[in-house]
Motif scaffolding. Structure first.
Motif, PDB file in Angstrom:
ATOM      1  N   UNK A   1       0.831  -1.211   0.000  1.00 30.03           N
ATOM      2  CA  UNK A   1       0.000   0.000   0.000  1.00 30.03           C
ATOM      3  C   UNK A   1       0.864   1.258   0.000  1.00 30.03           C
ATOM      4  N   UNK A   2       1.961   1.252   0.755  1.00 29.84           N
ATOM      5  CA  UNK A   2       2.851   2.416   0.740  1.00 29.84           C
ATOM      6  C   UNK A   2       3.436   2.648  -0.651  1.00 29.84           C
ATOM      7  N   UNK A   3       3.751   1.616  -1.347  1.00 26.04           N
ATOM      8  CA  UNK A   3       4.280   1.771  -2.703  1.00 26.04           C
ATOM      9  C   UNK A   3       3.200   2.299  -3.650  1.00 26.04           C
ATOM     10  N   UNK A   4       1.978   1.899  -3.444  1.00 28.08           N
ATOM     11  CA  UNK A   4       0.881   2.429  -4.255  1.00 28.08           C
ATOM     12  C   UNK A   4       0.669   3.916  -3.979  1.00 28.08           C
ATOM     13  N   UNK A   5       0.855   4.312  -2.711  1.00 30.10           N
ATOM     14  CA  UNK A   5       0.759   5.732  -2.380  1.00 30.10           C
ATOM     15  C   UNK A   5       1.885   6.521  -3.038  1.00 30.10           C
ATOM     16  N   UNK A   6       3.059   5.952  -3.069  1.00 26.05           N
ATOM     17  CA  UNK A   6       4.175   6.613  -3.749  1.00 26.05           C
ATOM     18  C   UNK A   6       3.859   6.844  -5.228  1.00 26.05           C
TER      19      UNK A   6
END
Length: 649
Positions: A443-448
């Protein structure tokens, strides 16, 4: 040849002659009878109307009978109209011969001083007439090939001269006469025509390239690239115009096979520019298809006939190592395909401390054919764009923007760097990113990713090529061709043991079973694409070795380094190769690269142009280092040979 009534043609002619001869003899017999009657005193009874000619002869005196020869007459049907075949053949051959003679007037004997018309009349035969010698008869025979129709039908002796055998003979004589003319034979009574000229000595062997030696030397193609035309036509369907211009035609000019207008001088293989074009040509017109536009269709077709260019895109997490690889050839210049690309874009994450040294090494490896169009950095994120030096004039101004995905903006180890420009009429966006690490932080990578597409403020001054298909909330929709590459940190959702077992089962890079567990494949946006993966995971290796992580952490091998792309137009981007470079082992990541064929469209001149701007200082340093390295290599080879000779002696 038979007539419609079944009589041979030569029999018809004989019949006609015989009937005419019989009528003459009848008339003579009647006159003789009248004279005999007067001499006899009119006692004899006149002959009846139906009296045969033989009975009439009995009434004549004995002296007249002795001089008259009796000829038997066989009744024949009346003569049919004369066939025109023989006369038509002569007329046709006469017209053909006259046309041939007229067309060859310029090839007359150079020693002649008379006009061409006079020479033609002097040496050419007259129209068909009786009793004139044929020009094709070298022996001076009086029997002409162009005898008049009456002469073919009648002769003093009453013999036939218009039979089928005569026609065949005359046709063969005419054909042989024309054959002799074409072979350079002269006509009887005239000056020789089309005589064969033999050279004084044997001619030298003809070369395919008849340019001067200095021109061939100045524009010689390297031996390694001699098969470029054949290979590029087979592999890529495109041939560089500068290579096709090396073929020569007559009169010492070079000709481009693609256009009759592109005549090349013997002093240069560059496309010539007409003086009138120099006077009238002006850039910044804003016309898409105007003749002479710098970014227009004419110029684009000259450099890219099929409007496809080659682009090399690479990403590498250097892990902050100060030590650079000794040789970057295997990384930037892979052996498959055999030829270099038109553009090189290299993105680096956790780059080396000396960014300038890294760029010099790139320039040194690519050599003098390429120049650095632009380079940018965001912390330890580096991106360099190299392009062939002859294409530098067709680029717009280069713009770049950065995004930090860390909570603390001062720490610039994670984020994105974007570079954009327009090449001819096609806009490009290149983004290199380093997303959040961690096996479970999907999810953090998707936010990035979402933050990057919203925060990159591109383009700035260069206009959008298609604003109607753009979105203010997504930077990737504002460009025709988008390439996104970097360390995305997406992992394999599987434990280390399972991954190792799959890798050991398929040593020949059959990794289809691994990709089932790939996080990026399942999370990739619908707009982006990725070429098929046929290489082993690029992370995580022991430095300097080919083995995956053997430390206590035992990190799972993963495809963290990726290259993805999207386009506004379907099938504009075609992936040619997608692989890694296993020979570079200075980091725990292996470099990953992709080769693409990208369609390019014509553009307008009314955009901010780069006007040939590139990093000149970097170019000079890189070329100087390349030359120095080559000199050192040659010196080492010479020293090695000298030491070998001394040891043998």
């Amino acid at each position: 040849m038979s007539t419609p009534n079944g009589f041979p043609q030569h029999s018809r002619v004989c019949l006609t002659r015989s009937m005419e001869g019989g009528a003459v003899q009848d008339l003579q017999a009647k006159k003789a009878g009248k004279a005999a009657k007067k001499e006899a005193g009119g006692d004899g009874a006149p002959p009846k109307i139906g009296t045969p000619i033989s009975e009439t002869f009995k009434l004549l005196p004995e002296d007249l009978k002795a001089n008259i020869k009796i000829k038997s007459i066989t009744p024949r049907p009346p003569r049919k109209p004369r066939l025109e075949r023989a006369a038509s053949l002569d007329e046709k051959s006469w017209r053909k011969w006259r046309r041939f003679r007229t067309s060859q007037e310029s090839l007359t004997d150079p020693n002649e001083t008379s006009s061409s018309n006079g020479s033609l009349q002097e040496a050419s035969p007259s129209p068909p007439s009786r009793g004139r010698a044929s020009p094709c008869n070298p022996c001076g025979q009086q029997e002409s090939l162009h005898t008049s129709p009456d002469a073919l039908e009648a002769s003093p002796g009453g013999k036939s001269r218009g039979g089928a055998s005569d026609l065949g003979k005359r046709a063969s004589e005419i054909s042989s006469a024309f054959g002799g003319l074409l072979r350079g034979k002269g006509f009887a009574g005239g000056k020789p025509r089309l005589s064969q000229i033999m050279p004084a000595r044997p001619l030298p062997p003809m070369e395919l390239n008849v340019a001067s030696h200095s021109l061939r030397t100045a524009n010689r193609i390297d031996s390694d690239c001699l098969d470029y035309r054949h290979y590029s036509q087979h592999k890529f369907g495109r041939v560089s115009s500068s290579l096709s211009d090396s073929r020569l035609q007559g009169n010492g000019t070079l000709c481009d096979s693609c256009s009759t207008d592109s005549m090349k001088s013997t002093f240069s293989v560059l496309t010539p520019i007409r003086a009138k074009d120099v006077r009238s040509r002006s850039y910044l017109e804003g016309s898409l298809l105007a003749s002479g536009a710098l970014m227009g269709a004419e110029e684009l077709s000259r450099y890219f006939p099929n409007r496809n260019m080659g682009i090399f895109v690479a990403t590498w997490n250097m892990q902050g190592q100060k030590e650079l690889p000794v040789n970057l050839d295997d990384f930037l210049l892979p052996t498959d395909p055999d030829f270099a690309q038109d553009m090189y874009v290299i993105g680096v994450q956790e780059g080396c401390p000396d960014r300038r040294e890294w760029e010099i090494r790139l320039q040194e490896t690519l050599g003098p054919h390429y120049v650095l169009l632009h380079s940018a950095a965001h912390g330890v994120l580096y991106m360099s764009v190299f392009i062939r030096r002859d294409l530098i004039w067709f680029c717009s101004e280069v713009e770049y923007a950065t995004v930090t995905t860390r909570i603390v903006s001062q720490i610039k180890t994670k984020g994105a760097l974007g570079i954009s420009f327009t090449f001819f009429g096609t806009s490009f966006l290149f983004i290199t990113s380093h997303f959040t690490s961690g096996d479970s932080k999907v999810n953090e990578r998707k936010l990035d990713y979402n933050k990057t597409i919203q925060a990159l403020t591109l383009p700035k001054n260069v206009p959008d090529t298609n604003p109607y298909r753009s979105s203010s909330s997504d930077v990737t929709t504002r460009f025709d061709e988008v390439f996104w590459f970097g360390d995305f940190n997406f992992r394999l959702n599987k434990d280390r043991e399972t991954v190792d077992s799959i890798l050991n089962q398929n040593p020949n890079t059959d990794v289809s079973k691994l990709l089932v567990y790939d996080q990026l494949t399942s999370e990739m946006s619908r707009g982006f694409q990725e070429a098929d993966i046929h290489f082993r995971p690029s992370y995580k290796f022991d430095i300097g070795k080919d083995s995956y992580d053997t430390t206590s952490k035992q990190r799972t091998p993963s495809y963290t380094d990726r290259v993805v792309f999207r386009s506004r137009y379907k099938d504009d981007i075609q992936a040619v190769k997608y692989s890694s470079c296993p020979v570079i082992k200075t980091s725990d990541h292996r470099p990953v690269f992709a080769l693409f064929r990208v369609k390019v469209r014509p553009g307008r001149d009314n955009i901010p142009l780069a006007a040939g701007l590139f990093d000149r200082d970097l170019y000079l340093i890189g070329i100087r280092r390349r030359a120095t390295r080559e000199l050192l290599r040659l010196r080492e080879q010479k020293d090695q040979r000298s030491s070998s000779i001394c040891s043998i002696s």
